[in-house]
Motif scaffolding. Structure first.
Motif, mmCIF file in Angstrom:
data_model
loop_
_atom_site.group_PDB
_atom_site.id
_atom_site.type_symbol
_atom_site.label_atom_id
_atom_site.label_comp_id
_atom_site.label_asym_id
_atom_site.label_seq_id
_atom_site.Cartn_x
_atom_site.Cartn_y
_atom_site.Cartn_z
ATOM 1 N N ALA A 11 0.841 -1.212 0.000
ATOM 2 C CA ALA A 11 0.000 0.000 0.000
ATOM 3 C C ALA A 11 0.869 1.252 0.000
ATOM 4 N N GLY A 12 1.898 1.238 -0.867
ATOM 5 C CA GLY A 12 2.632 2.465 -1.184
ATOM 6 C C GLY A 12 1.839 3.209 -2.256
ATOM 7 N N ALA A 13 2.495 4.103 -2.969
ATOM 8 C CA ALA A 13 1.790 4.884 -3.989
ATOM 9 C C ALA A 13 1.172 3.980 -5.062
ATOM 10 N N TYR A 33 -2.764 -5.972 1.149
ATOM 11 C CA TYR A 33 -1.943 -6.422 2.280
ATOM 12 C C TYR A 33 -0.744 -5.493 2.389
ATOM 13 N N GLU A 34 -0.469 -5.055 3.605
ATOM 14 C CA GLU A 34 0.622 -4.098 3.803
ATOM 15 C C GLU A 34 1.334 -4.403 5.125
ATOM 16 N N ILE A 35 2.655 -4.585 5.031
ATOM 17 C CA ILE A 35 3.454 -4.908 6.212
ATOM 18 C C ILE A 35 3.382 -3.771 7.240
ATOM 19 N N VAL A 39 -0.218 3.735 5.234
ATOM 20 C CA VAL A 39 0.080 3.768 3.796
ATOM 21 C C VAL A 39 1.352 4.588 3.578
ATOM 22 N N GLY A 40 1.920 4.517 2.380
ATOM 23 C CA GLY A 40 3.030 5.427 2.041
ATOM 24 C C GLY A 40 4.304 4.742 1.584
ATOM 25 N N GLY A 41 4.525 3.476 1.991
ATOM 26 C CA GLY A 41 5.689 2.724 1.502
ATOM 27 C C GLY A 41 6.994 3.465 1.707
ATOM 28 N N THR A 42 7.689 3.685 0.608
ATOM 29 C CA THR A 42 8.983 4.371 0.603
ATOM 30 C C THR A 42 8.977 5.664 1.417
ATOM 31 N N TRP A 43 7.844 6.334 1.468
ATOM 32 C CA TRP A 43 7.798 7.673 2.071
ATOM 33 C C TRP A 43 7.652 7.618 3.580
ATOM 34 N N ILE A 44 7.606 6.422 4.154
ATOM 35 C CA ILE A 44 7.574 6.300 5.618
ATOM 36 C C ILE A 44 9.025 6.314 6.100
ATOM 37 N N ILE A 90 3.917 18.101 -10.945
ATOM 38 C CA ILE A 90 3.858 16.988 -11.904
ATOM 39 C C ILE A 90 3.904 15.645 -11.181
ATOM 40 N N MET A 91 4.237 15.682 -9.898
ATOM 41 C CA MET A 91 4.400 14.434 -9.142
ATOM 42 C C MET A 91 3.064 13.872 -8.652
ATOM 43 N N ALA A 92 2.071 14.750 -8.496
ATOM 44 C CA ALA A 92 0.792 14.351 -7.899
ATOM 45 C C ALA A 92 0.047 13.330 -8.754
ATOM 46 N N PRO A 217 20.368 10.115 -8.746
ATOM 47 C CA PRO A 217 19.845 11.123 -7.824
ATOM 48 C C PRO A 217 20.313 10.897 -6.382
ATOM 49 N N SER A 218 20.378 9.635 -5.916
ATOM 50 C CA SER A 218 20.803 9.399 -4.522
ATOM 51 C C SER A 218 22.262 9.775 -4.347
ATOM 52 N N GLY A 219 23.126 9.339 -5.273
ATOM 53 C CA GLY A 219 24.557 9.626 -5.162
ATOM 54 C C GLY A 219 24.828 11.123 -5.122
ATOM 55 N N VAL A 324 2.109 -3.212 -10.877
ATOM 56 C CA VAL A 324 2.034 -1.752 -11.040
ATOM 57 C C VAL A 324 3.246 -1.148 -10.349
ATOM 58 N N GLY A 325 3.974 -0.282 -11.077
ATOM 59 C CA GLY A 325 5.096 0.417 -10.450
ATOM 60 C C GLY A 325 6.448 -0.182 -10.733
ATOM 61 N N ILE A 326 6.565 -0.929 -11.829
ATOM 62 C CA ILE A 326 7.832 -1.600 -12.134
ATOM 63 C C ILE A 326 8.841 -0.661 -12.815
ATOM 64 N N GLN A 335 2.091 7.735 -13.612
ATOM 65 C CA GLN A 335 2.201 6.494 -14.387
ATOM 66 C C GLN A 335 1.535 5.319 -13.653
ATOM 67 N N PHE A 336 1.679 5.279 -12.337
ATOM 68 C CA PHE A 336 1.003 4.212 -11.575
ATOM 69 C C PHE A 336 -0.513 4.287 -11.811
ATOM 70 N N TYR A 337 -1.001 5.518 -11.800
ATOM 71 C CA TYR A 337 -2.437 5.751 -11.989
ATOM 72 C C TYR A 337 -2.886 5.184 -13.337
HETATM 73 P P1 FAD Z 1 6.834 1.502 -2.174
HETATM 74 O O1 FAD Z 1 6.611 2.893 -1.799
HETATM 75 O O2 FAD Z 1 8.138 0.893 -1.883
HETATM 76 O O3 FAD Z 1 5.664 0.637 -1.503
HETATM 77 C C1 FAD Z 1 5.648 -0.773 -1.503
HETATM 78 C C2 FAD Z 1 4.875 -1.245 -0.281
HETATM 79 O O4 FAD Z 1 4.732 -2.666 -0.344
HETATM 80 C C3 FAD Z 1 5.575 -0.944 1.038
HETATM 81 O O5 FAD Z 1 4.721 -0.224 1.883
HETATM 82 C C4 FAD Z 1 5.923 -2.328 1.609
HETATM 83 O O6 FAD Z 1 5.851 -2.375 3.021
HETATM 84 C C5 FAD Z 1 4.860 -3.201 0.961
HETATM 85 N N1 FAD Z 1 5.250 -4.602 0.844
HETATM 86 C C6 FAD Z 1 6.386 -5.100 0.281
HETATM 87 N N2 FAD Z 1 6.389 -6.445 0.342
HETATM 88 C C7 FAD Z 1 5.229 -6.806 0.956
HETATM 89 C C8 FAD Z 1 4.665 -8.062 1.329
HETATM 90 N N3 FAD Z 1 5.296 -9.216 1.086
HETATM 91 N N4 FAD Z 1 3.470 -8.076 1.965
HETATM 92 C C9 FAD Z 1 2.811 -6.903 2.232
HETATM 93 N N5 FAD Z 1 3.311 -5.688 1.900
HETATM 94 C C10 FAD Z 1 4.498 -5.641 1.269
HETATM 95 N N6 FAD Z 1 9.422 9.571 -6.534
HETATM 96 C C11 FAD Z 1 8.910 10.792 -6.836
HETATM 97 O O7 FAD Z 1 7.874 10.878 -7.477
HETATM 98 N N7 FAD Z 1 9.547 11.935 -6.420
HETATM 99 C C12 FAD Z 1 10.677 11.908 -5.667
HETATM 100 O O8 FAD Z 1 11.211 12.944 -5.314
HETATM 101 C C13 FAD Z 1 11.212 10.618 -5.303
HETATM 102 N N8 FAD Z 1 12.308 10.525 -4.511
HETATM 103 C C14 FAD Z 1 12.740 9.285 -4.108
HETATM 104 C C15 FAD Z 1 13.834 9.201 -3.257
HETATM 105 C C16 FAD Z 1 14.285 7.964 -2.814
HETATM 106 C C17 FAD Z 1 15.459 7.881 -1.885
HETATM 107 C C18 FAD Z 1 13.645 6.793 -3.261
HETATM 108 C C19 FAD Z 1 14.108 5.436 -2.812
HETATM 109 C C20 FAD Z 1 12.564 6.858 -4.132
HETATM 110 C C21 FAD Z 1 12.103 8.105 -4.570
HETATM 111 N N9 FAD Z 1 11.017 8.220 -5.430
HETATM 112 C C22 FAD Z 1 10.531 9.456 -5.774
HETATM 113 C C23 FAD Z 1 10.390 7.013 -6.003
HETATM 114 C C24 FAD Z 1 9.340 6.412 -5.075
HETATM 115 O O9 FAD Z 1 9.799 5.199 -4.688
HETATM 116 C C25 FAD Z 1 8.024 6.338 -5.782
HETATM 117 O O10 FAD Z 1 7.549 7.659 -5.899
HETATM 118 C C26 FAD Z 1 6.903 5.566 -5.092
HETATM 119 O O11 FAD Z 1 6.735 6.029 -3.785
HETATM 120 C C27 FAD Z 1 7.071 4.061 -5.150
HETATM 121 O O12 FAD Z 1 5.861 3.507 -4.712
HETATM 122 P P2 FAD Z 1 5.572 1.940 -4.724
HETATM 123 O O13 FAD Z 1 4.212 1.794 -4.179
HETATM 124 O O14 FAD Z 1 5.900 1.375 -6.042
HETATM 125 O O15 FAD Z 1 6.636 1.292 -3.726
#
Ligand code: FAD
Length: 447
Positions: A11-13, A33-35, A39-44, A90-92, A217-219, A324-326, A335-337
């Motif tokens: 339940a990330g983006a 299902y979300e560990i 919500v928020g994934g990466t952003w937590i 543009i990110m929204a 971007p990270s480096g 979604v989100g590969i 793009q996810f949308y």
């Molecule tokens: P995630 O956010 O990683 O969410 C995946 C979710 O799946 C997590 O909550 C995880 O707990 C859950 N999960 C995983 N495995 C399981 C399981 N087995 N069972 C249940 N739950 C599970 N994007 C931008 O648009 N702008 C930015 O400025 C930007 N900066 C970034 C900076 C960094 C350092 C990083 C790493 C990424 C950045 N991104 C940025 C990209 C960002 O990752 C995406 O915007 C987006 O948040 C990815 O969403 P996602 O849902 O694909 O993955």
């Protein structure tokens, strides 16, 4: 009418985008299902455990060399000082702008708040089971259809439950499984070695000589964060960094060897650097530990190519399994949308998929086209400049107007160019989308 049961993993983006589309149609019965507990994934953002030394990872074992192992679930790479690297305009997601009062490059806590608000506003929380981890997914063939058996663990009660679904959307993110280059004798280096995934704040690098590897971007962002703290900073790059860096950051070629006396050697460079720390900003691989062999998904090219996938979304042989989100190097949320809209349309039988032969040909053509234009095998899901045509294709495929407008594309291109030439100050720029084709920008410093 019989409901279509759809599991969403994560339940990330991306997971929120999937739930948003599914929730528009009564026929779907989605369960996510979300560990995590939110919500928020990466952003937590997460601090690393107090006894975890982020500069001392035994790369070969993938474990900390300190007495305690890394935190059991360290999903996020967020660090304290992270601001977005693309403008919020543009990110929204297309159906909810970021709050107007925020600057164009908000802090990571604002992005998390935005995602929470998105889930709340579109009533998505009701579908999410927080604190649950998907352990396994397997496929059974029932007549001419796939049926999916999903097993998950409730992380509080430790109870494991197995349940059946008609379709599964995998949204588990891909910024968690750290990738390292193949460098000889890495484990002999006496200094601290870590990955950008574990970087949280600059103070532990005070007065240190730091070598970062990877010009993404990270480096570049972490190198800049270290400017006032570290003694010397070297950025090792396989290609010119996409930004003009300040002089304190010395650009070097690829690292070829870490020596046991603490020196770092670079390609075609007689000058070695005696370093205290090396931070690998060398990206991530995909991982799907829950997919059993019956799903028939393979990871190739150093875990950077998922097969067999049509349009980076559908399992070609069993398309009720989708992702979604590969894609990488994109404007993600929009793009996810779109990807989630495509999945929903196909599950509703509104849009037929091509034949298996055609999808296989399409996958191969896409891959060969990348190689022909100089991309590496590990770039199988990189889009970059291709993202606009890809988004157009998705919209055309399901016969909708592409919400990723020309104005978004133009803003992105302008903002990236501006970043390249103003790496220290690019976040002072504010943007505004005027209409589908036009944007404007003002430098916040000049106001
Ligand atoms: P995630 O956010 O990683 O969410 C995946 C979710 O799946 C997590 O909550 C995880 O707990 C859950 N999960 C995983 N495995 C399981 C399981 N087995 N069972 C249940 N739950 C599970 N994007 C931008 O648009 N702008 C930015 O400025 C930007 N900066 C970034 C900076 C960094 C350092 C990083 C790493 C990424 C950045 N991104 C940025 C990209 C960002 O990752 C995406 O915007 C987006 O948040 C990815 O969403 P996602 O849902 O694909 O993955």
């Amino acid at each position: 009418m019989k409901k279509i049961r759809v599991a969403v993993i994560g339940a990330g983006a991306a997971g929120l985008a999937a739930l948003r589309q599914l929730s528009k149609y009564d026929v779907f019965q989605p369960v996510a299902y979300e560990i995590e507990r939110q919500v928020g994934g990466t952003w937590i953002y997460k601090d690393l455990a107090d006894d975890f030394d982020p500069t001392n990872i035994n790369l070969l074992a993938g474990q900390s060399t300190t007495s305690s192992p890394p935190p059991p679930h360290c999903h996020s790479s967020m660090y304290q000082g992270l601001y977005t690297n693309i403008p919020k305009e543009i990110m929204a997601f297309p159906d909810l702008p970021f709050p107007q009062q925020l600057p164009s490059y908000p802090h990571h806590t604002d992005v998390l708040a935005y995602l929470r608000n998105y889930a709340h506003q579109f009533k998505l929380l009701q579908y999410i089971q927080f604190g649950t981890m998907v352990n396994s997914l397997s496929r059974q063939q029932i007549e001419d259809k796939s049926s999916w058996t999903l097993t998950y663990t409730d992380l509080d009660s430790k109870e494991t439950t197995t349940t059946q679904f008609d379709a599964v959307i995998v949204c588990n993110g891909h910024y968690c499984k750290t990738s390292y280059p193949d460098i000889p004798d890495l484990d002999q280096f006496p200094g601290a070695v870590t990955h950008s995934h574990y970087y949280r704040e600059p103070s532990i690098y005070k007065d240190k000589v730091v070598v970062l590897m990877g010009p993404g971007p990270s480096g570049t962002d972490i190198a800049i964060e270290l400017i006032d703290t570290a003694k010397e900073i070297y950025l090792s790059c396989h290609k010119q960094p996409a930004a003009n860096l300040p002089s304190k950051i010395v650009v070097k070629n690829t690292i070829t060897k870490l020596h046991s006396n603490g020196f770092v050697q670079f390609e075609k460079d007689p000058q070695l650097v005696k370093a205290d720390c090396v931070i690998f900003c060398t990206g991530y691989g995909y991982e799907f530990p829950f997919l059993t062999p019956s799903c028939n998904v393979t990871l190739e090219n150093q875990q950077r190519r998922i097969r067999p996938l049509f349009m980076h979304i559908f399992h070609i042989d069993h398309p009720t399994l989708s992702f979604v989100g590969i894609c990488a190097k994109i404007v993600p949320f929009g793009q996810f949308y779109l990807q989630a809209s495509v999945v929903t349309s196909v599950l509703l039988n509104q849009t037929p998929l091509p034949s298996i032969d055609e999808m296989e040909r399409d996958e191969e053509n896409d891959y060969q086209d990348r190689l022909a234009t100089g991309l590496q095998p590990r770039h199988a899901h990189f889009l970059g400049v291709r993202q606009w045509a890809y988004n157009d294709r998705l919209a055309t495929f399901i016969n909708v107007k592409n919400p990723m407008s020309k104005a978004i594309e133009k803003t992105y291109k302008y903002a990236m160019g501006w970043r390249q030439n103003n790496i220290l100050e690019y976040r002072h720029q504010n943007y505004r989308i005027i209409d589908e084709d036009t944007f404007e920008h003002v430098n916040a410093c000049k106001n």
